[in-house]
Motif scaffolding. Structure first.
Motif, PDB file in Angstrom:
ATOM      1  N   ASP A 822     -19.437  -8.821  -3.532  1.00 52.57           N
ATOM      2  CA  ASP A 822     -18.677 -10.282  -4.483  1.00 52.57           C
ATOM      3  C   ASP A 822     -17.653 -10.073  -3.007  1.00 52.57           C
ATOM      4  N   LEU A 823     -17.479 -11.303  -2.244  1.00 55.39           N
ATOM      5  CA  LEU A 823     -16.526 -10.909  -1.056  1.00 55.39           C
ATOM      6  C   LEU A 823     -15.026 -11.093  -1.260  1.00 55.39           C
ATOM      7  N   GLN A 824     -14.579 -12.337  -3.039  1.00 57.97           N
ATOM      8  CA  GLN A 824     -13.404 -12.761  -3.613  1.00 57.97           C
ATOM      9  C   GLN A 824     -12.953 -11.260  -4.096  1.00 57.97           C
ATOM     10  N   SER A 825     -13.691 -10.643  -4.342  1.00 57.92           N
ATOM     11  CA  SER A 825     -13.736  -9.696  -5.291  1.00 57.92           C
ATOM     12  C   SER A 825     -13.101  -8.225  -4.871  1.00 57.92           C
ATOM     13  N   GLN A 826     -13.698  -7.906  -3.718  1.00 54.76           N
ATOM     14  CA  GLN A 826     -12.981  -6.774  -2.365  1.00 54.76           C
ATOM     15  C   GLN A 826     -11.886  -7.316  -1.444  1.00 54.76           C
ATOM     16  N   ILE A 827     -11.862  -8.731  -1.247  1.00 53.06           N
ATOM     17  CA  ILE A 827     -11.003  -8.753  -0.256  1.00 53.06           C
ATOM     18  C   ILE A 827      -9.174  -9.303  -0.896  1.00 53.06           C
ATOM     19  N   ALA A 828      -9.590  -9.368  -2.748  1.00 52.16           N
ATOM     20  CA  ALA A 828      -8.188  -9.534  -3.676  1.00 52.16           C
ATOM     21  C   ALA A 828      -7.976  -8.583  -3.781  1.00 52.16           C
ATOM     22  N   GLY A 829      -8.967  -6.989  -4.160  1.00 52.63           N
ATOM     23  CA  GLY A 829      -8.156  -5.611  -4.355  1.00 52.63           C
ATOM     24  C   GLY A 829      -7.853  -5.112  -3.515  1.00 52.63           C
ATOM     25  N   MET A 830      -7.754  -5.654  -2.080  1.00 55.21           N
ATOM     26  CA  MET A 830      -7.482  -4.735  -0.747  1.00 55.21           C
ATOM     27  C   MET A 830      -6.064  -5.561  -0.258  1.00 55.21           C
ATOM     28  N   ILE A 831      -5.459  -6.873  -0.711  1.00 59.80           N
ATOM     29  CA  ILE A 831      -4.872  -7.741  -1.072  1.00 59.80           C
ATOM     30  C   ILE A 831      -3.770  -7.004  -1.530  1.00 59.80           C
ATOM     31  N   ASP A 832      -3.887  -6.552  -3.048  1.00 58.08           N
ATOM     32  CA  ASP A 832      -3.086  -5.975  -4.131  1.00 58.08           C
ATOM     33  C   ASP A 832      -3.439  -4.821  -3.484  1.00 58.08           C
ATOM     34  N   LEU A 833      -4.279  -3.953  -3.110  1.00 59.52           N
ATOM     35  CA  LEU A 833      -3.462  -2.739  -1.913  1.00 59.52           C
ATOM     36  C   LEU A 833      -2.761  -2.303  -1.304  1.00 59.52           C
ATOM     37  N   GLY A 834      -1.779  -3.487  -0.668  1.00 58.46           N
ATOM     38  CA  GLY A 834      -1.384  -4.380   0.904  1.00 58.46           C
ATOM     39  C   GLY A 834      -2.272  -3.947   1.790  1.00 58.46           C
ATOM     40  N   ALA A 835      -3.101  -3.979   1.571  1.00 57.60           N
ATOM     41  CA  ALA A 835      -4.376  -3.879   3.339  1.00 57.60           C
ATOM     42  C   ALA A 835      -3.816  -5.323   4.121  1.00 57.60           C
ATOM     43  N   PHE A 836      -3.155  -6.818   3.462  1.00 63.87           N
ATOM     44  CA  PHE A 836      -3.206  -7.536   4.323  1.00 63.87           C
ATOM     45  C   PHE A 836      -1.577  -7.984   3.989  1.00 63.87           C
ATOM     46  N   GLY A 837      -0.609  -8.572   4.154  1.00 61.60           N
ATOM     47  CA  GLY A 837       0.600  -9.637   4.058  1.00 61.60           C
ATOM     48  C   GLY A 837       0.733  -9.971   3.090  1.00 61.60           C
ATOM     49  N   PRO A 838       1.903  -9.833   2.174  1.00 63.33           N
ATOM     50  CA  PRO A 838       1.854 -10.003   1.460  1.00 63.33           C
ATOM     51  C   PRO A 838       1.884 -12.011   0.651  1.00 63.33           C
ATOM     52  N   GLY A 839       1.540 -12.140  -0.537  1.00 62.62           N
ATOM     53  CA  GLY A 839       0.776 -13.509  -0.332  1.00 62.62           C
ATOM     54  C   GLY A 839      -0.458 -14.246   0.345  1.00 62.62           C
ATOM     55  N   SER A 840      -1.168 -13.552   1.031  1.00 62.48           N
ATOM     56  CA  SER A 840      -2.422 -13.654   1.223  1.00 62.48           C
ATOM     57  C   SER A 840      -3.302 -13.730   0.240  1.00 62.48           C
ATOM     58  N   ASN A 841      -4.226 -15.109   1.022  1.00 62.60           N
ATOM     59  CA  ASN A 841      -5.094 -15.918  -0.200  1.00 62.60           C
ATOM     60  C   ASN A 841      -6.393 -15.417   0.700  1.00 62.60           C
ATOM     61  N   PRO A 842      -6.823 -14.604  -0.252  1.00 62.19           N
ATOM     62  CA  PRO A 842      -7.971 -14.111  -0.482  1.00 62.19           C
ATOM     63  C   PRO A 842      -9.446 -15.204   0.129  1.00 62.19           C
TER      64      PRO A 842
END
Length: 981
Positions: A822-842
């Motif tokens: 599930d790419l959406q869940s995977q990337i959403a989790g990484m965004i919340d962890l701070g792996a991508f910039g604030p406000g990033s869109n999955p």
């Protein structure tokens, strides 16, 4: 009193009690009652044992049943009549928006070999709020005391038919001959099922109840049979409904078909769900409770004689049996919003086990303590009602029926049996957290007494203190360390803020050494090819770190542990820093120990002046306590804190100037690396925090279900900011093992056990050992039983991954997304962890990184295509502010280390099978809790070879995926990345 959170360190006592027999259970409950606490944290979750608090939670609509939580996730959001029940149901809070999450992430349910799918039909066990009240109102009219009383003649006649052959034969196996076959025909008679179909109902009940087995993998293997039984039962009930509509009879089903409340009627699905609920809730509970009651009386012949003399006391005996040895030990509840109980905050999503049995025992004691509530005594009144049937909205709807069944069976037994005793010890079912009772109980009926009475095992133990596995000292220690940890965490931003004026001398030395390492190649290495130039830079950087001292050596060691994160050549070079750290002189070490602990001679009988191991921050010496106990003493290098803080200031000043200038990869980000280094090393500098980390990791390891673990036992009187005195750990370093040192399958077992601990720690408990490497993981094969994995020992808890609150849930979402494709869940989790910039869109990240390409294998590209892909990946990562959060880096490097060392031990291991087994087991054990936290519950069969291949980037053309294949692909990929064009 201020409100604490259940998640605060040390806020809830920890208990790890072992229960083998009923006497242990009573002793544990008694000891819990003595502690004065009402809740403890166990390896399997929070356990509520206080009577008042258990009753409060059971009656509070803010808490929902576990079955209701699963049903909310399994259902379509519609009730039995097709109405939307998810939007207006008052029991669901905005924080538990199950339907919205389900719409995004629902997985296919398991399907049996015959094509029947598992179904979650609405019933009173699995609904909450308005839906639950509606069904309970409609069903409740048929479950009255009068309705139960009408069946008493049948119950008595049925029990007599079962018991008479046993009486005639002078005894027999009472569980198989009386207890097990007793309840199903009662339910069949209640429903109007003919006598000829009792056997079918019994088989369906047995099969469907397998869904609640404590062995998650066993449940998975039986899902097809359960679905088939459910489908057959449903078809039978549909046919019976049609017959009752055509020809009404004097039974429950006819009555329920006709039930109406202002035009509201039960749907066919709801009627089928009610029958399933009756079989689930009314079969195993009754048979186990009846067997347990007879076992209690077998241990108390004088009380049985008193009951025969006064059969009118049978209801009192049944109630006391339900309280004293209730078959249902626990009930699970989920908080749908933040709840405060006795000044303790339990956040939304908290799952608790309510100890129905433990609370009933403690709640049975009168205010004046005139008798012992942990004894079986039906002659005395109880201050509080027992909780065997629950309380509140989910108080057992069939309680009147269950009481009538137990009373009538016991009445028949008393009237036919003058005396009885065991002919052999009772075999009890495992004391799991679910329904419990005897599995085999052979009785002698109306026979001369044996010379020595065989005990049934239901007598309370002697009034001795039970071992709860608690440590008030540890709990207090953790609570005391929490503010120290927060202060360290809060200090990091200041430490890595670029100073206006750095330490000039240290900066000059550092700049000179690093500058030489990076730029000398322009002169010295210009004739070398790109790979050789890089290797020379790495070598010079490693030498520079060694000369710059402990802080830079530690940074190199951090990189050395990052296999799979940093380039292999750099990792290999930095590994040499682990073995090339000279020990401090003995005089300096002795000064530290005596400054922290006092005189050496008064604290130790022996102290080895030679270090057994030396690292950048500390070194370890063997010693003996005055009583002869062998210990290891970890001692911090003198002056290390000042040197680290000075070097962090230098690195913080230099890092921005080095962005893009160190040719490690095009993604080199020195400021982020300095931040990661600061976060890691600051906690390591306080050994008190390391010991707290050890305690928490130890508790997390106990919660895993596989394998055996060993960690050092600190001597808390010997723990200070700069010294730890602790027990040694046995075994050999994992990286020193060779394949011939392990039995067949042991390498795979070690791999699964350590990955299981890593997954459970990061995703479920929020704490995991963050530094798996050769010196920190030990394998002890001595005394390991055949077929069992060896004991795994862990040391050095200075680097520990900690994921609290939303960060842990984000990490769980990332891992579940990774394991289920599930790419959406995977990337959403990484965004919340701070792996991508604030406000990033999955969606934007997935698009920029071109991730949504099933079957994509980078090694199948041409050179030009690979170069374009590599540049596009770099561009996408930089555009989205990519960085590696500390916990994600620690998790990945641990995983990479395990893959590397296992690949050396067993290069031909079938990797996909191991990953499937690890992930499926993880989902099977934790699916329900995942549902409460991320909004959907992945099933074990959501993980398959296709998804794992996709995550690893391996196309189906590689039929066998082994560590040898993966290593070869990695070398190929590394070579291509090193020369992207």
């Amino acid at each position: 009193m201020s409100t604490r959170s259940v998640d605060d360190e040390g806020a809830v006592p920890f208990a790890d009690f072992a229960i083998g027999e009923f006497a242990d259970l009573v002793a544990m409950s008694r000891e819990l009652g003595r502690t004065g606490d009402w809740i403890v944290r166990t390896p399997f979750g929070l356990f509520v044992h206080g009577y008042d608090e258990a009753r409060t939670i059971l009656r509070d609509p803010a808490w929902i049943s576990m079955l209701a939580g699963v049903a909310m996730l399994d259902g379509t959001g519609l009730d039995g009549n097709g109405r939307d029940r998810g939007v207006t149901d008052s029991a669901r809070r905005p924080t538990m928006n199950f339907n919205a999450l389900m719409a995004r992430a629902r997985r296919e349910a398991p399907v049996s070999t015959g094509g029947e799918a598992m179904r979650a039909r609405p019933n009173v066990l699995s609904l909450e709020g308005d839906d639950h009240r509606r069904l309970r109102r409609l069903f409740g009219r048929a479950f009255t005391p009068a309705a139960a009383d009408r069946l008493r003649p049948f119950m008595a006649a049925h029990a007599t038919r079962l018991l008479e052959p046993l009486v005639t034969g002078g005894g027999g196996e009472i569980v198989a001959e009386l207890c097990d076959p007793y309840p199903v025909p009662v339910i069949c008679r209640l429903l109007g099922v003919t006598d000829d179909d009792w056997g079918r109902f019994g088989r369906w009940a047995e099969t469907i109840f397998g869904l609640f087995d404590g062995d998650a993998e066993a449940v998975v293997s039986r899902l097809g049979d359960i679905a088939t039984a459910q489908a057959e039962l449903g078809a039978y009930v549909v046919d019976l409904i049609e017959r009752r509509r055509a020809e009404p009879a004097d039974d429950l089903l006819t009555e329920l078909i006709g039930v109406s409340d202002e035009g509201d009627r039960l749907s066919e699905d709801e009627l089928i769900g009610m029958v399933e609920a009756l079989l689930i809730a009314g079969t195993d509970t009754t048979r186990n409770q009846l067997g347990a009651t007879l076992a209690v009386l077998a241990d108390r012949p004088e009380q049985y004689a008193a009951l025969r003399a006064d059969p009118d006391r049978i209801p009192a005996y049944v109630e006391e049996s339900l309280r004293y040895i209730g078959a249902v030990r626990t009930a699970m509840r989920i908080a749908t919003t933040d709840v405060v109980v006795n000044d303790l905050l339990l956040p939304a999503g908290t799952v608790v086990m309510i100890g129905l049995h433990a609370a009933s025992l403690s709640g049975g004691c009168p205010a004046d303590h005139s008798f012992d509530s942990y004894e079986f005594n039906p002659a005395v009144p109880r201050e509080h009602p027992h909780l065997a049937f629950g309380s509140g909205a989910h108080h057992c709807l069939g309680a009147f029926l269950a009481r009538a069944e137990l009373q009538e069976a016991l009445r028949v037994f008393v009237s036919h049996v003058e005396s009885f005793e065991l002919s052999e010890p009772v075999q009890w079912k495992p004391l799991s957290l679910g329904i419990w009772g005897p599995s085999r109980m052979h009785l002698r009926l109306n026979a001369p007494p044996l010379a020595e009475r065989v005990p049934a095992g239901t007598l309370p133990p002697a009034d001795v203190q039970a071992d709860l596995g608690t440590s008030t000292e540890r709990d207090r220690y953790l609570a005391s360390i929490a503010p120290i940890r927060r202060a360290i965490h809060d200090s990091v931003p200041e430490l890595i803020t670029r100073p206006r004026f750095p330490p000039v001398v240290r900066l000059a030395v550092t700049a000179a050494r690093i500058g030489w390492a990076v730029y000398a190649g322009r002169l010295l290495d210009r004739r070398l090819d790109p790979d050789e130039r890089r290797e020379q830079i790495y070598r010079r950087l490693r030498l520079a770190a060694t000369k710059l001292g402990p802080a830079y050596i530690k940074l190199a060691q951090l990189i050395a542990a990052g296999e799979g994160v940093f380039p292999d050549a750099l990792v290999a070079e930095c590994r040499q820093c682990r073995d090339q750290v000279p020990a401090e002189p003995w005089t300096a070490i002795r000064n530290v120990v005596e400054a922290e602990l006092g005189g050496l001679d008064s604290r130790f009988a022996e102290f080895d002046t030679e270090a057994t191991a030396a690292a950048s921050i500390a070194q370890v010496h063997a010693a003996r306590l005055p009583d002869g106990t062998p210990v290891m003493v970890k001692v911090q290098r003198p002056g290390i804190r000042r040197r680290v803080e000075r070097d962090l200031a230098v690195l913080a000043w230099l890092a921005p100037k080095l962005v893009g200038r160190i040719p490690i990869t095009a993604l080199a980000n020195p400021p982020a690396l300095v931040e990661l280094f600061a976060e890691t090393i600051t906690e390591e500098l306080d050994f008190r925090v390391e010991v707290a980390n050890l305690f928490e990791v130890d508790r997390a390891l106990r919660a895993t279900t596989s394998g055996r673990w060993q960690v050092p036992e600190p001597v808390l009187a010997g723990v200070t900011e700069r010294v730890i005195v602790m027990s040694p750990v046995a075994g050999r370093p994992l990286s020193e093992l060779r394949s011939e040192d392990l039995a067949d399958g042991e390498a795979a077992a070690i791999f699964r056990q350590m990955n299981d601990a890593l997954l459970h720690g990061a995703c479920m408990t929020g704490v995991f050992h963050g530094d798996f490497h050769a010196g920190n993981v030990f394998i002890d094969t001595e005394g390991t039983p055949p077929g069992e994995p060896p004991v795994i020992g862990l040391v050095d808890f200075g680097i520990t991954g900690r994921l609290e609150g939303p960060k842990r849930v984000a990490f769980l979402r990332y891992v579940v997304g990774l394991l289920t494709g599930d790419l959406q869940s995977q990337i959403a989790g990484m965004i919340d962890l701070g792996a991508f910039g604030p406000g990033s869109n999955p969606e934007r990240v997935i698009e920029d990184l071109r991730l949504d390409r099933p079957g994509f294998d980078p090694l199948e590209l041409t050179e030009d295509e690979f170069t374009a892909e590599f540049r596009a990946l770099i561009s996408g990562l930089l555009a989205n502010g990519a960085r590696i959060p500390k916990e994600l880096m620690l998790f990945i490097k641990n995983f990479a280390y395990l893959c590397s060392v296992t690949g050396e031990l067993e290069p031909e291991m079938e990797v996909l099978a191991q990953f499937e087994r690890i992930a499926s087991s993880f989902f099977a054990r934790n699916g329900v809790r995942m549902a409460t936290e991320i909004g959907f519950s992945p099933a074990p069969d959501d993980v398959d070879e296709r998804i794992i291949r996709q995550a690893m980037g391996i196309s189906p053309k590689h039929e066998r995926v082994t560590w040898r294949l993966i290593r070869g692909r990695r070398e190929n990929l590394k070579a291509r990345v090193s020369n992207p064009g």
